[in-house]
Write a protein that holds these residues in place. Structure first.
Motif, PDB file in Angstrom:
ATOM      1  N   THR A   1       0.884  -1.304   0.077  1.00  0.00           N
ATOM      2  CA  THR A   1      -0.094   0.150   0.040  1.00  0.00           C
ATOM      3  C   THR A   1       0.709   1.231  -0.067  1.00  0.00           C
ATOM      4  O   THR A   1       0.346   2.190  -0.466  1.00  0.00           O
ATOM      5  CB  THR A   1      -0.951   0.026   1.242  1.00  0.00           C
TER       6      THR A   1
ATOM      7  N   ASN B   1       1.601   2.843  -3.473  1.00  0.00           N
ATOM      8  CA  ASN B   1       0.522   3.562  -4.152  1.00  0.00           C
ATOM      9  C   ASN B   1       0.540   5.042  -4.246  1.00  0.00           C
ATOM     10  O   ASN B   1       0.195   5.555  -5.575  1.00  0.00           O
ATOM     11  CB  ASN B   1      -0.714   3.111  -3.668  1.00  0.00           C
TER      12      ASN B   1
ATOM     13  N   LEU C   1       3.202  -1.633  -9.131  1.00  0.00           N
ATOM     14  CA  LEU C   1       2.443  -2.314  -8.509  1.00  0.00           C
ATOM     15  C   LEU C   1       2.043  -3.546  -9.001  1.00  0.00           C
ATOM     16  O   LEU C   1       1.944  -4.832  -8.083  1.00  0.00           O
ATOM     17  CB  LEU C   1       1.128  -1.572  -8.419  1.00  0.00           C
TER      18      LEU C   1
END
Length: 543
Positions: free
Chosen positions: A36, A39, A60
């Motif tokens: 995360t 991101n 990602l």
């Protein structure tokens, strides 16, 4: 359970189990955080490498696909090398991959090193779960999974905050370098403090199973990651979805036939004949679907619709992370005292209430109200996710823990990717639909239509000609409609998460667990083994 294991737990085991918990929490936190924290850095990576958004998204996608491919092999390598040795290798590979990512001189190099990082991180979650569950006795597994849930729930929520701060005030390299000192400490702790489990057998590698599992999971996860970009109707997405489902169907057939012949499958799918594991996994799919989908929507709402910076949005999301952390530990303690369902049902009711409130969200919703809803959601997640983990592994034999935790990790990965893909696509399509409906309502006699001449007059007062002022007024009205349609689309998405929560509650009613609440252990004679407890439960439910 072997006598040596019983002695270890009665003697030095009391101290050793907490050592295991500390070591594995570090590994899990790093692995999930890295999913995360990157991101938020995508725009900065675009600027740094001069690449378009779709190309940078592979930073990602490569990590997610690698984890999906490698995770099914965790049980094999744990049984072959020993769970401690393989855990250390995984930690070292993840730490080395993190350092190399920070040193990347080009985007292809960064993507390649993310693959190396994904290889190391893929096994950390299932190995950590197996290590922790093996060392804690049945009556304390709720507490152990509660502690295990701290990084599992904290990392996804704190990632945007930490990532936003690092890319704003330092540089994108630091989001990778931050793993290096933590990883080195984790490797040293694992080397000197963990005890190796004796390798009782050296299974043969199921090459055919690996090929089809890798192809199926990679195709499925790639299709889900690209669905929000190309749409569910695109040939690319449909093709990879079909290929993924077909490959996984072949994989299932291979594994079941191999197991029937007495062979050693890559993933022993017969674990799904275990009732508590299967029902808990089904409930977990719905919860993970809604949880990660919501985590995907919140930064969009705060940054695109409310105008907050990445760091400000991360700070607003932080209380949810802290609430998840506290409630995860509390939920684990309550599971040991009360059992699984008495903790999960209130947690899911709270989650349903939070998601129902989010269906009324607007661009003018007070931040205080929004934050309290997030805190309620965090508490609910802590009381529901970890009890499910306890229930799913409660009747799994120790030698099958690595297999079960690997399957559980793959399920979580697919569920989270599916949640993000479905909700992202839903928001995009519903945004267009709502915008069309709202645009049809703008007529000369409507409130917005009557605003156009007034806005035009204001632009004329500031020196614009009549035509330019009129076009500017129309553009401003269009922006207002776009904002309104985006909010309506998000409300639709939160309705889907509410539906997923309701389905999770229904599935929870069928969850059976080998966890005996403390009051039941006081009232009756303790079972001599987990097998006797399971047999007694099966007899009770069959009657």
């Amino acid at each position: 359970m072997q006598a040596s294991e019983q002695t270890r737990r009665r003697g030095g085991g009391l101290a050793y189990k907490w050592i295991v918990a500390i070591v594995v929490i570090i590994g899990v936190f790093m692995s999930i955080l890295d999913q995360t924290i990157v991101n938020i850095a995508i725009p900065h990576l675009q600027a740094a490498f001069g690449a378009d958004l779709h190309t940078v998204q592979w930073v990602l996608t490569a990590y997610i696909l690698t984890q999906g491919v490698v995770t099914p092999t965790a049980a094999f390598f744990a049984d072959t090398l020993g769970i401690k040795r393989f855990y250390i290798i995984s930690l070292a590979a993840f730490t080395l991959g993190s350092a190399l990512c920070g040193l990347s001189w080009s985007l292809p190099a960064l993507i390649f090193f993310r693959i190396l990082q994904g290889i190391g991180g893929a096994s950390l979650f299932p190995l950590s779960m197996a290590l922790a569950f093996r060392e804690f006795p049945p009556e304390e597994r709720g507490m152990s999974m509660g502690l295990f849930g701290v990084p599992a729930l904290l990392a996804p929520a704190i990632g945007p905050t930490l990532g936003g701060y690092l890319v704003t005030y330092a540089g994108w390299q630091l989001i990778f370098y931050i793993n290096v000192p933590v990883g080195i400490v984790a490797v040293l702790l694992a080397i000197f403090l963990l005890r190796e489990q004796p390798v009782e057998r050296r299974p043969r590698f199921d090459a055919a199973g690996f090929v089809f599992a890798a192809a199926g999971l990679a195709s499925l996860l790639y299709a889900l990651s690209e669905a929000s970009t190309y749409g569910w109707g695109s040939t690319l997405v449909r093709g990879f979805l079909l290929a993924g489902v077909l490959a996984l169907a072949i994989f299932t057939a291979i594994e079941l036939m191999l197991a029937a012949r007495g062979g050693e499958p890559l993933l022993d799918l017969r674990i799904f004949t275990n009732g508590p594991f299967t029902t808990s996994t089904i409930a977990q799919v719905f919860i993970i679907f809604g949880m990660f989908g919501g985590l995907f929507l919140f930064p969009i709402y705060l940054q695109d619709l409310r105008g907050l910076s990445a760091f400000q949005a991360g700070l607003l999301l932080l209380p949810q992370a802290l609430a998840s952390m506290v409630s995860s530990v509390l939920g684990g303690v309550l599971v040991d005292r009360l059992g699984v369902r008495p903790v999960m049902i209130p947690g899911l009711l709270a989650l349903a209430l939070a998601n129902w409130e989010l269906t009324t969200i607007t661009v003018h919703s007070p931040f205080g109200w929004f934050q309290w809803i997030l805190v309620l959601r965090g508490v609910a997640l802590g009381l529901s996710v970890q009890p499910l983990a306890v229930a799913s592994l409660s009747t799994i034999r120790p030698e099958k823990l690595a297999q079960a935790s690997s399957i559980s990790t793959v399920t979580r990965s697919v569920s989270s990717s599916l949640g993000i893909a479905v909700l992202a696509t839903l928001v995009q399509t519903q945004n267009q639909i709502h915008f069309g409906h709202l645009a049809e309502m703008v007529t000369p006699s409507s409130p917005l239509g009557q605003l156009i001449p007034r806005i035009q007059a204001l632009f004329i007062l500031h020196g614009a000609d009549a035509r330019s002022a009129y076009n500017a007024a129309l553009q401003l009205i269009a922006q207002l409609l776009q904002q309104r349609s985006y909010v309506l689309a998000m409300q639709d998405a939160f309705r889907v998460t509410l539906l997923a929560t309701v389905l999770a509650m229904v599935a929870t009613l069928f969850v059976r667990s080998g966890v005996r609440p403390r009051w039941a252990r006081r009232r009756g004679a303790p079972a001599a083994s987990e097998e006797r407890t399971t047999a007694a439960m099966e007899t009770m439910f069959a009657g």
